[in-house]
Design a protein around this motif. Sequence first.
Motif, PDB file in Angstrom:
ATOM      1  N   ALA A  58       5.246 -11.049 -28.798  1.00  0.00           N
ATOM      2  CA  ALA A  58       5.287 -11.797 -27.535  1.00  0.00           C
ATOM      3  C   ALA A  58       5.212 -13.295 -27.806  1.00  0.00           C
ATOM      4  O   ALA A  58       5.968 -14.091 -27.226  1.00  0.00           O
ATOM      5  N   LYS A  59       4.306 -13.662 -28.705  1.00  0.00           N
ATOM      6  CA  LYS A  59       4.094 -15.068 -29.056  1.00  0.00           C
ATOM      7  C   LYS A  59       5.335 -15.657 -29.705  1.00  0.00           C
ATOM      8  O   LYS A  59       5.827 -16.711 -29.302  1.00  0.00           O
ATOM      9  N   SER A  60       5.871 -14.948 -30.710  1.00  0.00           N
ATOM     10  CA  SER A  60       7.007 -15.492 -31.467  1.00  0.00           C
ATOM     11  C   SER A  60       8.280 -15.541 -30.629  1.00  0.00           C
ATOM     12  O   SER A  60       9.136 -16.393 -30.853  1.00  0.00           O
ATOM     13  N   ARG A  61       8.412 -14.642 -29.657  1.00  0.00           N
ATOM     14  CA  ARG A  61       9.618 -14.617 -28.819  1.00  0.00           C
ATOM     15  C   ARG A  61       9.448 -15.385 -27.512  1.00  0.00           C
ATOM     16  O   ARG A  61      10.425 -15.565 -26.777  1.00  0.00           O
ATOM     17  N   GLY A  62       8.219 -15.793 -27.204  1.00  0.00           N
ATOM     18  CA  GLY A  62       7.953 -16.523 -25.961  1.00  0.00           C
ATOM     19  C   GLY A  62       8.157 -15.668 -24.721  1.00  0.00           C
ATOM     20  O   GLY A  62       8.646 -16.132 -23.692  1.00  0.00           O
ATOM     21  N   ILE A  63       7.815 -14.389 -24.814  1.00  0.00           N
ATOM     22  CA  ILE A  63       7.921 -13.475 -23.664  1.00  0.00           C
ATOM     23  C   ILE A  63       6.590 -12.741 -23.471  1.00  0.00           C
ATOM     24  O   ILE A  63       5.703 -12.831 -24.325  1.00  0.00           O
ATOM     25  N   THR A  64       6.464 -12.015 -22.378  1.00  0.00           N
ATOM     26  CA  THR A  64       5.211 -11.296 -22.114  1.00  0.00           C
ATOM     27  C   THR A  64       5.124 -10.040 -23.000  1.00  0.00           C
ATOM     28  O   THR A  64       6.143  -9.561 -23.509  1.00  0.00           O
ATOM     29  N   GLU A  65       3.916  -9.510 -23.117  1.00  0.00           N
ATOM     30  CA  GLU A  65       3.722  -8.287 -23.898  1.00  0.00           C
ATOM     31  C   GLU A  65       4.487  -7.123 -23.273  1.00  0.00           C
ATOM     32  O   GLU A  65       5.046  -6.292 -23.978  1.00  0.00           O
ATOM     33  N   GLU A  66       4.514  -7.072 -21.935  1.00  0.00           N
ATOM     34  CA  GLU A  66       5.254  -6.006 -21.247  1.00  0.00           C
ATOM     35  C   GLU A  66       6.749  -6.108 -21.561  1.00  0.00           C
ATOM     36  O   GLU A  66       7.423  -5.089 -21.758  1.00  0.00           O
ATOM     37  N   GLU A  67       7.258  -7.330 -21.623  1.00  0.00           N
ATOM     38  CA  GLU A  67       8.680  -7.535 -21.968  1.00  0.00           C
ATOM     39  C   GLU A  67       8.965  -7.114 -23.414  1.00  0.00           C
ATOM     40  O   GLU A  67      10.036  -6.570 -23.704  1.00  0.00           O
ATOM     41  N   VAL A  68       8.010  -7.356 -24.305  1.00  0.00           N
ATOM     42  CA  VAL A  68       8.159  -6.889 -25.693  1.00  0.00           C
ATOM     43  C   VAL A  68       8.298  -5.369 -25.711  1.00  0.00           C
ATOM     44  O   VAL A  68       9.190  -4.815 -26.355  1.00  0.00           O
ATOM     45  N   ILE A  69       7.410  -4.695 -24.964  1.00  0.00           N
ATOM     46  CA  ILE A  69       7.430  -3.224 -24.937  1.00  0.00           C
ATOM     47  C   ILE A  69       8.759  -2.711 -24.393  1.00  0.00           C
ATOM     48  O   ILE A  69       9.423  -1.871 -25.018  1.00  0.00           O
ATOM     49  N   GLN A  70       9.183  -3.224 -23.236  1.00  0.00           N
ATOM     50  CA  GLN A  70      10.379  -2.700 -22.565  1.00  0.00           C
ATOM     51  C   GLN A  70      11.681  -3.128 -23.228  1.00  0.00           C
ATOM     52  O   GLN A  70      12.596  -2.325 -23.383  1.00  0.00           O
ATOM     53  N   ASN A  71      11.770  -4.399 -23.612  1.00  0.00           N
ATOM     54  CA  ASN A  71      13.065  -4.966 -24.036  1.00  0.00           C
ATOM     55  C   ASN A  71      13.249  -5.044 -25.545  1.00  0.00           C
ATOM     56  O   ASN A  71      14.362  -5.237 -26.020  1.00  0.00           O
ATOM     57  N   VAL A  72      12.155  -4.938 -26.286  1.00  0.00           N
ATOM     58  CA  VAL A  72      12.266  -5.012 -27.749  1.00  0.00           C
ATOM     59  C   VAL A  72      11.977  -3.636 -28.357  1.00  0.00           C
ATOM     60  O   VAL A  72      12.864  -2.983 -28.896  1.00  0.00           O
ATOM     61  N   LEU A  73      10.743  -3.177 -28.205  1.00  0.00           N
ATOM     62  CA  LEU A  73      10.353  -1.919 -28.851  1.00  0.00           C
ATOM     63  C   LEU A  73      11.079  -0.720 -28.253  1.00  0.00           C
ATOM     64  O   LEU A  73      11.584   0.133 -28.974  1.00  0.00           O
ATOM     65  N   LEU A  74      11.116  -0.652 -26.918  1.00  0.00           N
ATOM     66  CA  LEU A  74      11.688   0.533 -26.271  1.00  0.00           C
ATOM     67  C   LEU A  74      13.133   0.327 -25.813  1.00  0.00           C
ATOM     68  O   LEU A  74      13.653   1.108 -25.021  1.00  0.00           O
ATOM     69  N   ALA A  75      13.766  -0.708 -26.330  1.00  0.00           N
ATOM     70  CA  ALA A  75      15.154  -1.004 -25.943  1.00  0.00           C
ATOM     71  C   ALA A  75      16.061   0.207 -26.152  1.00  0.00           C
ATOM     72  O   ALA A  75      16.920   0.510 -25.326  1.00  0.00           O
ATOM     73  N   ALA A  76      15.843   0.939 -27.254  1.00  0.00           N
ATOM     74  CA  ALA A  76      16.720   2.069 -27.595  1.00  0.00           C
ATOM     75  C   ALA A  76      16.265   3.389 -26.975  1.00  0.00           C
ATOM     76  O   ALA A  76      16.975   4.389 -27.063  1.00  0.00           O
ATOM     77  N   GLN A  77      15.086   3.407 -26.373  1.00  0.00           N
ATOM     78  CA  GLN A  77      14.505   4.661 -25.892  1.00  0.00           C
ATOM     79  C   GLN A  77      14.729   4.817 -24.382  1.00  0.00           C
ATOM     80  O   GLN A  77      14.058   4.167 -23.594  1.00  0.00           O
ATOM     81  N   PRO A  78      15.677   5.674 -23.953  1.00  0.00           N
ATOM     82  CA  PRO A  78      16.046   5.762 -22.543  1.00  0.00           C
ATOM     83  C   PRO A  78      14.883   6.041 -21.585  1.00  0.00           C
ATOM     84  O   PRO A  78      14.898   5.584 -20.452  1.00  0.00           O
ATOM     85  N   THR A  79      13.878   6.775 -22.026  1.00  0.00           N
ATOM     86  CA  THR A  79      12.745   7.072 -21.137  1.00  0.00           C
ATOM     87  C   THR A  79      11.870   5.850 -20.888  1.00  0.00           C
ATOM     88  O   THR A  79      11.059   5.845 -19.968  1.00  0.00           O
ATOM     89  N   LYS A  80      12.035   4.825 -21.732  1.00  0.00           N
ATOM     90  CA  LYS A  80      11.211   3.604 -21.678  1.00  0.00           C
ATOM     91  C   LYS A  80       9.723   3.927 -21.794  1.00  0.00           C
ATOM     92  O   LYS A  80       8.872   3.255 -21.213  1.00  0.00           O
ATOM     93  N   GLN A  81       9.436   4.971 -22.539  1.00  0.00           N
ATOM     94  CA  GLN A  81       8.042   5.335 -22.805  1.00  0.00           C
ATOM     95  C   GLN A  81       7.886   5.605 -24.285  1.00  0.00           C
ATOM     96  O   GLN A  81       8.792   6.143 -24.931  1.00  0.00           O
TER      97      GLN A  81
END
Length: 265
Positions: free
Chosen positions: A206-229
Amino acid sequence: MGADMTNTAKVALITGSTSGIGLAIAEAFAAAGYGIMINGLGDADQIEATRAKIAADHKVDVLYHPANMLAPAEIEDMVTQTRTHFGRLDVVVNNAGIQFVAPIEEFPAEKWDQIIGINLSSAFHTIRHAIPGMAAQKWGRIINIASAHGLVASPFKSAYVAAKHGIVGLTKTVALEHAKEGVTCNAICPGYVLTGLVKAQIPDQAKSRGITEEEVIQNVLLAAQPTKQFVTVEQVASFALYLASDSAAQINGAILTMDGGWTAQ
């Protein structure tokens, strides 16, 4: 527990089981009454506390072996010690793994060797020593924790993706070799699992990308996971426990995804 426990209950050896997915798998097998051999890195006092807690919570015999996954002789000793103590070995879960991320032209050669060693070769060594006893008792389960990266790739993870693809091939080969002796070998391929390791990365990302932690989860980590979980460690553990059951006797050489639909795309 006493000798009756060691002679009658099944026994599971889980590599990389002092934290994360491996620890959840150890807990699930202990809850099902298995004798357990845990293995992994960490603070010695903490590991002992973990071992004692699993044993006390589930009233089963739990041992720890510090085998380094880069040392074939130590892996052999771990399998031998399991058999010597419990008198048998029924289930091996190859879970130990590490990650390193870099473009291939910048990827350190020693990191490549380390990841192939820990994520792939260690499974070969564990299986090699576990199989003879399983074949002799006409029952065994080898469960390899692969990854969605055993089936698809992501940039900058050349060693990890190569190792996990290798685990998939190893799984299929071992499955064919001992199918007639009641020994199965399967791979679970989780997507992103919410472990302590992953949780720790979220604030930094979140810090290095200048986005929120929730945005990291949804748009970075879970970008490839259709369930978004995230996949949970408990879900992986219960899947492993199912593969060790008699209900799963005809599941062999299977590469089983658990990735919220990632590899379906």
